[in-house]
Design a protein around this motif. Structure first.
Motif, PDB file in Angstrom:
ATOM      1  N   MET A 113       9.151  20.262 -16.319  1.00 46.26           N
ATOM      2  CA  MET A 113      10.832  20.217 -16.501  1.00 46.26           C
ATOM      3  C   MET A 113      11.431  18.904 -15.929  1.00 46.26           C
ATOM      4  SD  MET A 113      11.693  23.515 -17.770  1.00 46.26           S
ATOM      5  CE  MET A 113      10.179  24.502 -18.385  1.00 46.26           C
ATOM      6  N   PRO A 114      12.404  18.826 -16.553  1.00 46.19           N
ATOM      7  CA  PRO A 114      13.279  17.785 -16.147  1.00 46.19           C
ATOM      8  C   PRO A 114      13.702  17.654 -14.553  1.00 46.19           C
ATOM      9  CG  PRO A 114      14.343  18.751 -18.018  1.00 46.19           C
ATOM     10  CD  PRO A 114      13.272  19.640 -17.502  1.00 46.19           C
ATOM     11  N   LEU A 115      13.361  16.226 -14.159  1.00 42.81           N
ATOM     12  CA  LEU A 115      13.440  16.225 -12.672  1.00 42.81           C
ATOM     13  C   LEU A 115      14.750  16.726 -12.479  1.00 42.81           C
ATOM     14  CD1 LEU A 115      12.612  12.357 -12.438  1.00 42.81           C
ATOM     15  CD2 LEU A 115      11.306  14.339 -11.740  1.00 42.81           C
ATOM     16  N   GLY A 116      14.685  17.431 -11.042  1.00 40.97           N
ATOM     17  CA  GLY A 116      15.984  18.127 -10.529  1.00 40.97           C
ATOM     18  C   GLY A 116      16.047  19.617 -10.944  1.00 40.97           C
ATOM     19  N   VAL A 138      -3.544  17.181 -10.156  1.00 39.58           N
ATOM     20  CA  VAL A 138      -2.184  16.970  -9.733  1.00 39.58           C
ATOM     21  C   VAL A 138      -1.995  15.778  -9.081  1.00 39.58           C
ATOM     22  CG1 VAL A 138      -1.791  19.385  -9.721  1.00 39.58           C
ATOM     23  CG2 VAL A 138      -2.601  18.319  -7.726  1.00 39.58           C
ATOM     24  N   VAL A 139      -0.881  15.073  -8.796  1.00 40.11           N
ATOM     25  CA  VAL A 139      -0.529  13.897  -8.092  1.00 40.11           C
ATOM     26  C   VAL A 139       0.146  14.388  -6.840  1.00 40.11           C
ATOM     27  CG1 VAL A 139       0.570  11.786  -7.948  1.00 40.11           C
ATOM     28  CG2 VAL A 139      -0.424  12.509  -9.920  1.00 40.11           C
ATOM     29  N   PRO A 140      -0.315  14.784  -5.788  1.00 36.68           N
ATOM     30  CA  PRO A 140       0.345  15.271  -4.568  1.00 36.68           C
ATOM     31  C   PRO A 140       1.650  14.454  -4.183  1.00 36.68           C
ATOM     32  CG  PRO A 140      -2.054  15.195  -4.173  1.00 36.68           C
ATOM     33  CD  PRO A 140      -1.835  14.259  -5.352  1.00 36.68           C
ATOM     34  N   GLY A 141       2.552  15.432  -4.073  1.00 35.01           N
ATOM     35  CA  GLY A 141       3.873  14.786  -3.568  1.00 35.01           C
ATOM     36  C   GLY A 141       4.913  14.293  -4.889  1.00 35.01           C
ATOM     37  N   SER A 142       4.220  14.327  -6.073  1.00 40.31           N
ATOM     38  CA  SER A 142       5.099  13.668  -6.904  1.00 40.31           C
ATOM     39  C   SER A 142       6.342  14.477  -7.694  1.00 40.31           C
ATOM     40  CB  SER A 142       4.202  13.407  -8.292  1.00 40.31           C
ATOM     41  OG  SER A 142       3.598  14.361  -8.796  1.00 40.31           O
ATOM     42  N   HIS A 143       6.433  15.547  -6.997  1.00 41.78           N
ATOM     43  CA  HIS A 143       7.663  16.590  -7.395  1.00 41.78           C
ATOM     44  C   HIS A 143       8.809  15.687  -6.541  1.00 41.78           C
ATOM     45  CE1 HIS A 143       6.364  17.958  -3.414  1.00 41.78           C
ATOM     46  NE2 HIS A 143       7.341  18.864  -3.392  1.00 41.78           N
ATOM     47  N   LEU A 144       8.771  15.085  -5.407  1.00 33.31           N
ATOM     48  CA  LEU A 144       9.907  14.531  -4.566  1.00 33.31           C
ATOM     49  C   LEU A 144      10.460  13.279  -5.542  1.00 33.31           C
ATOM     50  CD1 LEU A 144       7.940  14.934  -1.467  1.00 33.31           C
ATOM     51  CD2 LEU A 144       9.837  16.474  -2.169  1.00 33.31           C
ATOM     52  N   PHE A 188       2.665  25.739  -8.449  1.00 34.15           N
ATOM     53  CA  PHE A 188       2.810  24.101  -8.386  1.00 34.15           C
ATOM     54  C   PHE A 188       4.302  24.136  -8.812  1.00 34.15           C
ATOM     55  CE2 PHE A 188       0.851  24.338 -12.478  1.00 34.15           C
ATOM     56  CZ  PHE A 188       1.585  23.585 -13.141  1.00 34.15           C
ATOM     57  N   HIS A 189       5.006  22.998  -8.507  1.00 33.76           N
ATOM     58  CA  HIS A 189       6.549  22.760  -8.649  1.00 33.76           C
ATOM     59  C   HIS A 189       6.576  22.230 -10.035  1.00 33.76           C
ATOM     60  CE1 HIS A 189      10.789  20.903  -8.161  1.00 33.76           C
ATOM     61  NE2 HIS A 189      10.730  21.597  -7.207  1.00 33.76           N
ATOM     62  N   ALA A 190       7.943  22.483 -10.591  1.00 34.29           N
ATOM     63  CA  ALA A 190       8.116  22.093 -11.900  1.00 34.29           C
ATOM     64  C   ALA A 190       8.205  20.611 -11.976  1.00 34.29           C
ATOM     65  CB  ALA A 190       9.510  22.844 -12.416  1.00 34.29           C
ATOM     66  N   GLY A 218      28.258  25.550 -12.551  1.00 36.15           N
ATOM     67  CA  GLY A 218      28.028  24.322 -13.297  1.00 36.15           C
ATOM     68  C   GLY A 218      27.030  24.148 -14.064  1.00 36.15           C
ATOM     69  N   GLU A 219      26.147  22.678 -14.249  1.00 28.19           N
ATOM     70  CA  GLU A 219      25.416  22.374 -14.988  1.00 28.19           C
ATOM     71  C   GLU A 219      24.041  23.146 -14.851  1.00 28.19           C
ATOM     72  OE1 GLU A 219      23.278  18.290 -16.475  1.00 28.19           O
ATOM     73  OE2 GLU A 219      24.244  18.236 -14.290  1.00 28.19           O
ATOM     74  N   GLN A 220      23.601  23.468 -13.696  1.00 28.74           N
ATOM     75  CA  GLN A 220      22.307  24.247 -13.304  1.00 28.74           C
ATOM     76  C   GLN A 220      22.253  25.458 -14.143  1.00 28.74           C
ATOM     77  OE1 GLN A 220      19.428  23.448 -11.615  1.00 28.74           O
ATOM     78  NE2 GLN A 220      20.161  21.494 -11.936  1.00 28.74           N
ATOM     79  N   VAL A 221      23.415  26.246 -14.313  1.00 27.17           N
ATOM     80  CA  VAL A 221      23.304  27.398 -15.111  1.00 27.17           C
ATOM     81  C   VAL A 221      22.846  27.335 -16.636  1.00 27.17           C
ATOM     82  CG1 VAL A 221      24.626  29.277 -16.287  1.00 27.17           C
ATOM     83  CG2 VAL A 221      25.229  28.516 -13.708  1.00 27.17           C
ATOM     84  N   GLU A 222      23.414  26.107 -17.211  1.00 31.81           N
ATOM     85  CA  GLU A 222      22.832  25.804 -18.454  1.00 31.81           C
ATOM     86  C   GLU A 222      21.564  25.356 -18.462  1.00 31.81           C
ATOM     87  OE1 GLU A 222      25.700  23.211 -20.537  1.00 31.81           O
ATOM     88  OE2 GLU A 222      27.157  24.477 -20.852  1.00 31.81           O
ATOM     89  N   LEU A 223      21.119  24.520 -17.620  1.00 28.97           N
ATOM     90  CA  LEU A 223      19.826  23.949 -17.625  1.00 28.97           C
ATOM     91  C   LEU A 223      18.754  24.986 -17.545  1.00 28.97           C
ATOM     92  CD1 LEU A 223      20.230  20.649 -15.421  1.00 28.97           C
ATOM     93  CD2 LEU A 223      19.714  20.641 -17.875  1.00 28.97           C
ATOM     94  N   VAL A 224      18.810  26.102 -16.602  1.00 29.58           N
ATOM     95  CA  VAL A 224      17.939  26.969 -16.462  1.00 29.58           C
ATOM     96  C   VAL A 224      17.940  27.934 -17.691  1.00 29.58           C
ATOM     97  CG1 VAL A 224      17.318  29.152 -14.917  1.00 29.58           C
ATOM     98  CG2 VAL A 224      18.039  27.140 -13.959  1.00 29.58           C
ATOM     99  N   ARG A 225      19.193  28.353 -18.047  1.00 29.40           N
ATOM    100  CA  ARG A 225      19.133  29.107 -19.289  1.00 29.40           C
ATOM    101  C   ARG A 225      18.361  28.555 -20.499  1.00 29.40           C
ATOM    102  NH1 ARG A 225      24.615  29.235 -20.826  1.00 29.40           N
ATOM    103  NH2 ARG A 225      23.985  27.340 -22.194  1.00 29.40           N
ATOM    104  N   ASP A 226      18.587  27.287 -20.656  1.00 29.13           N
ATOM    105  CA  ASP A 226      17.990  26.645 -21.870  1.00 29.13           C
ATOM    106  C   ASP A 226      16.604  26.218 -21.620  1.00 29.13           C
ATOM    107  OD1 ASP A 226      20.307  26.261 -23.214  1.00 29.13           O
ATOM    108  OD2 ASP A 226      20.900  24.389 -22.527  1.00 29.13           O
ATOM    109  N   ALA A 227      16.229  26.151 -20.387  1.00 28.81           N
ATOM    110  CA  ALA A 227      14.645  25.927 -19.913  1.00 28.81           C
ATOM    111  C   ALA A 227      13.823  27.336 -20.221  1.00 28.81           C
ATOM    112  CB  ALA A 227      14.596  25.597 -18.586  1.00 28.81           C
ATOM    113  N   LEU A 228      14.548  28.483 -19.910  1.00 27.34           N
ATOM    114  CA  LEU A 228      13.984  29.762 -20.074  1.00 27.34           C
ATOM    115  C   LEU A 228      13.862  30.152 -21.776  1.00 27.34           C
ATOM    116  CD1 LEU A 228      15.717  31.782 -17.470  1.00 27.34           C
ATOM    117  CD2 LEU A 228      13.363  31.743 -17.706  1.00 27.34           C
ATOM    118  N   LEU A 229      14.959  29.802 -22.495  1.00 26.49           N
ATOM    119  CA  LEU A 229      14.939  29.680 -23.923  1.00 26.49           C
ATOM    120  C   LEU A 229      14.025  28.823 -24.628  1.00 26.49           C
ATOM    121  CD1 LEU A 229      18.799  29.885 -24.523  1.00 26.49           C
ATOM    122  CD2 LEU A 229      17.003  31.652 -24.960  1.00 26.49           C
ATOM    123  N   HIS A 230      13.847  27.568 -24.108  1.00 28.51           N
ATOM    124  CA  HIS A 230      12.799  26.644 -24.347  1.00 28.51           C
ATOM    125  C   HIS A 230      11.306  27.273 -24.409  1.00 28.51           C
ATOM    126  CE1 HIS A 230      10.767  22.822 -24.925  1.00 28.51           C
ATOM    127  NE2 HIS A 230      10.018  23.066 -23.767  1.00 28.51           N
TER     128      HIS A 230
END
Length: 305
Positions: A113-116, A138-144, A188-190, A218-230
């Motif tokens: 998933m996109p960063l953030g 995995v690359v440990p810590g690369s989610h940060l 594991f983290h997205a 705000g924007e996170q609502v659309e991002l999560v909805r679109d991620a679930l649809l994707h």
């Protein structure tokens, strides 16, 4: 259920492995449901034991039907998954559909998933996995965000580097391979960089949980909805959508199971269930996630794409 050490490991390194979380009997049921459904949905193409073909890198199938009751129950009714996602993310979460996948080729380094975009994926390999058998790497810590950027700065310094994504000729990075036995569950983290190399017909079940964005707005609502649809868009994959739906039969489960009803309500608030075709895996939607083909398959910052 989750210890302080497991929570800290996930926060610091972006992943944690729950050893033996599912019993041998549960794995047997899950594997039977998944393999039977996959063979029924894809027929001869799935059953072909020949060498991997680039045109069919993987078979994906939602496991939310009445014919896969145990797999469907894991999504919102089993505290080892949905409640665990609340603990790991530190907030209320909303689930994706559970899905079975049969990989027929390697997967390159990428993030899901996109960063953030905050989420956690639970993955269950249905057979033993080692480096020779296609383990998750995995690359440990690369989610940060800061660590993620520094990894890309390092890789980008290779004089011969071209294109985007991680190429075989890139400077090496310190990866961590996760050997698992049936019953182990990887979370594991997205945004964690991961890949799998080696093995053929790697078979797994997984489910995603995103931080519920309604409170933030705000924007996170659309991002999560679109991620679930994707994630719930199976494109032109040739399986029977009526027989293997995404959310249609989950609605029926929600009438009997309070936890499933809560999950369904959160999906409805995001607008996922109002999207035409979403219940059957063919949503009619206009993505607002930027360029998912780039951000979802490479994880590269704009300067590295």
């Amino acid at each position: 259920m989750i210890s302080q050490q497991e929570y800290a490991h996930f926060q610091t390194f972006g992943f944690v492995v729950f050893r033996g979380l599912l019993s041998a009997a549960e794995i047997a049921v899950l594997k039977d449901e998944a393999t039977t459904a996959m063979a029924d949905a894809y027929g001869a193409a799935y059953l072909d034991d020949g060498p991997p073909v680039a045109e069919v890198p993987a078979f994906d199938l939602p496991m939310m039907a009445a014919s896969t009751p145990f797999a469907a129950s894991l999504v919102a009714e089993d505290p080892r998954f949905w409640q665990a996602s609340h603990h790991l993310m530190g907030c209320a979460t909303v689930p994706s559909q559970g899905e079975a996948t049969c990989f027929r080729a390697n997967t390159k380094w990428h993030i899901d998933m996109p960063l953030g975009l905050q989420g956690v994926k639970f993955m269950v390999y249905l057979d033993a996995c080692s480096r020779e058998e296609g383990q998750l790497q995995v690359v440990p810590g690369s989610h940060l965000p800061e660590t993620h950027r520094r990894y890309w700065d390092y890789v980008g310094q290779a004089p011969e580097r071209q294109g985007h994504g991680f190429d075989e000729g890139d400077w090496p990075i310190p990866l961590h391979g996760l050997d698992t036995r049936p019953g182990d569950v990887i979370a594991f983290h997205a945004n964690l960089m991961h890949a799998s190399q080696g093995g053929y017909r790697r078979f797994l079940w997984d489910v995603y949980y995103f931080a519920d964005p309604i409170a933030a707005g705000g924007e996170q609502v659309e991002l999560v909805r679109d991620a679930l649809l994707h994630m719930g868009d199976y494109g032109d994959m040739p399986f029977d959508r009526i027989k293997y739906p995404v959310w249609r039969e989950f609605r029926e489960r929600a009438e009997k199971e309070p936890a499933a009803r809560t999950a369904l309500r959160r999906l409805a608030r995001l607008g996922v269930l109002d999207t035409p075709g979403a219940e059957l895996g063919s949503p009619k939607w206009e993505p607002r996630m930027g360029k998912p083909a780039v951000s979802l398959t490479t994880g590269a910052p704009p300067t590295r794409r």
